[in-house]
Design a protein around this motif. Structure first.
Motif, short mmCIF file in Angstrom:
data_model
loop_
_atom_site.label_atom_id
_atom_site.label_comp_id
_atom_site.label_asym_id
_atom_site.label_seq_id
_atom_site.Cartn_x
_atom_site.Cartn_y
_atom_site.Cartn_z
N GLY A 282 33.72 -32.00 -28.20
CA GLY A 282 32.74 -31.18 -27.49
C GLY A 282 32.54 -31.54 -26.04
O GLY A 282 31.69 -30.96 -25.36
N SER A 283 33.31 -32.49 -25.52
CA SER A 283 33.12 -32.92 -24.12
C SER A 283 33.76 -31.98 -23.12
O SER A 283 33.41 -32.00 -21.93
N LEU A 284 34.71 -31.16 -23.56
CA LEU A 284 35.41 -30.23 -22.68
C LEU A 284 35.29 -28.81 -23.22
O LEU A 284 35.47 -28.57 -24.41
N LEU A 285 34.97 -27.89 -22.34
CA LEU A 285 34.90 -26.46 -22.66
C LEU A 285 36.07 -25.77 -21.98
O LEU A 285 36.29 -25.93 -20.78
N ILE A 286 36.83 -24.99 -22.74
CA ILE A 286 37.99 -24.29 -22.21
C ILE A 286 37.70 -22.80 -22.17
O ILE A 286 37.29 -22.22 -23.19
N SER A 287 37.90 -22.18 -21.03
CA SER A 287 37.62 -20.75 -20.89
C SER A 287 38.87 -20.01 -20.42
O SER A 287 39.64 -20.51 -19.60
N GLY A 288 39.07 -18.82 -20.97
CA GLY A 288 40.12 -17.92 -20.52
C GLY A 288 39.50 -16.72 -19.84
O GLY A 288 38.41 -16.27 -20.22
N SER A 289 40.20 -16.19 -18.84
CA SER A 289 39.62 -15.13 -18.02
C SER A 289 40.62 -14.02 -17.76
O SER A 289 41.83 -14.20 -17.92
#
Length: 448
Positions: A282-289
């Motif tokens: 949970g330390s990194l959030l990955i987002s796609g755009s």
């Protein structure tokens, strides 16, 4: 030491699949020929990648493709009865579920490719699918605005389903527009479900009570959500390019400028956020755009730590996979089942288009113990002794698919219990060491 993890991203355009090391940024293989719908990309038990495909023409029925980890070309092609939008695998990789444009849900056995069950789940197209943490429930969202919870035991038990007032455990229909994403927390029957919709709301549901717990209104349409492992907050990706942080157990300021229960947002002025995923811890959030970029955010300080650039086109799916699971499962498929073998890597056969009547009869055995249809979903979570008795009865009844599914669930329950025991032992040792250290420091200070 941080466990190695891979970020896998796909696009609705024929831009293939990108694959990177989450922590080092190194690019792995780039898989070719993939035009996936939203929620249409999944890792099957750590063994291979699978993706449903957008229709090339209106007359096409669509397809489902498999890739092995060490080859960029498509290995296996399946042609289901209709276009499949969301595609999901259970954690062990024994089953694949797909949601159809007609509202049907299909459930296949991976090792054989057999279509075990299909049922009419929604009035309009299925948009998202996921299994709960113990793999006993399947949750679906749809263009009709509803979120439904399906017991896989009931799906296979015709008699139990016939006695029930409805074929699902719960149907949540408070969304007024298309459901865009659904996530579920830990806790079996006590888990929470969070759903997002084009009506600009995210709704939090209680699985144990079957009721709405919280309704959060956002400034923008939300297309993607990710639930923090601690379940204090969840992240909501908006079409305005912002990732909103919404409170579940965290305290929110009622006078903030973002709205009730909204703590703040992350933004780099990108185009619409289409998909979200979290690292294991949970330390990194990955987002796609829609701008074709995959961004990695530090959830503590909210800074961007890394950016991955896809080949071309927007991103619509992001999946995070632990590399240890890939190494332990790579190329392993049940040797007793038929498979497709290319260059030493075995993949399962294509998925069946239709179930033949002889196979269907194999999965219509009654599976027990009997569950009162008037009781809540909690009745599915019973003692270990009762579960053992249930497996024996399943095997006596001869329902191989249902028995295998229940055995897989028990194995997963046991594994999770062992992990929890180890975690508590570690916490106890740390607390004990802390107390001893404090006492010794106190004695030294007193003697001085």
């Amino acid at each position: 030491m941080t466990e190695p993890e891979l970020v896998i991203a796909s696009s609705p355009t024929d831009a293939g699949i990108g694959c990177w090391d989450l922590h080092t940024g190194a690019e792995h293989l780039r898989y070719r020929t993939c035009s996936s719908p939203s929620h249409g990309l999944t890792c099957v038990g750590g063994r291979f990648l699978a993706s449903s495909q957008l229709r090339e023409t209106k007359s096409s029925s669509g397809s489902i493709l498999y890739w092995s980890w060490n080859k960029p070309q498509v290995e296996v092609k399946s042609f289901p009865a209709e276009p499949i939008n969301p595609l999901v695998s259970n954690s062990e990789g024994t089953y694949i579920a797909g949601g159809g444009a007609s509202g049907e849900i299909y459930l296949w056995q991976v090792a054989t490719g057999k279509l075990l069950k299909k049922w009419h789940a929604h009035y309009r197209a299925v948009t998202c699918l996921l299994f709960n943490d113990d793999q006993s429930l399947l949750i679906s969202g749809s263009e009709d605005g509803s979120v439904r919870v399906w017991s896989l035991i009931m799906v296979f038990d015709d008699l139990l389903r016939g006695k029930a007032r409805q074929p699902y455990e719960f149907s949540f229909s408070e969304h007024s527009l298309k459901v865009t994403d659904v996530v579920i927390g830990y806790g079996g029957a006590n888990a929470i479900i969070v759903s997002a919709s084009e009506d600009r709301t995210c709704k939090v549901w209680s699985l144990s009570r079957g009721k709405l717990l919280r309704n959060i209104v956002f400034p923008s349409i939300i297309d993607a959500i990710a639930l923090d492992p601690g379940e204090d907050v969840f992240y909501a990706g908006g079409r305005d390019g912002k990732i909103y942080i919404a409170a579940l157990n965290a305290v929110a300021d009622p006078n903030n400028n973002y709205g009730l229960h909204i703590l703040g947002f992350l933004s780099e002025q990108s185009k619409a956020i289409t998909c979200l995923a979290l690292s294991t811890d949970g330390s990194l959030l990955i987002s796609g755009s829609e701008d074709g970029m995959v961004r990695v955010w530090n959830t503590k300080n909210h800074n961007i730590t890394r950016i991955f650039r896809h080949a071309k086109g927007p991103i619509n799916n992001v999946v995070v996979v632990r590399q240890s699971s890939l190494m332990s499962n790579r190329g392993t498929v049940n040797s007793q089942m038929p498979s497709v073998k290319r260059h030493g890597v075995s993949l399962p056969p294509p998925l069946e288009k239709c179930a033949n009547s002889a196979d269907e009869n194999d999965y219509k055995a009654v599976i027990g113990p009997r569950i009162d249809p008037d009781r809540s979903v909690e009745t599915s979570y019973i003692s270990i002794q009762s579960l053992s008795n249930q497996i024996l009865e399943l095997q006596r009844q001869g329902s191989s698919a249902a028995a295998e599914m229940e055995i897989e669930r028990l194995k997963l329950d046991r594994s999770r219990s062992m992990q929890m025991i180890q975690q508590w032992e570690t916490k106890f040792q740390s607390l004990h060491q802390f107390c001893v250290t404090e006492l010794l420091d106190g004695e030294k200070a007193g003697n001085a």
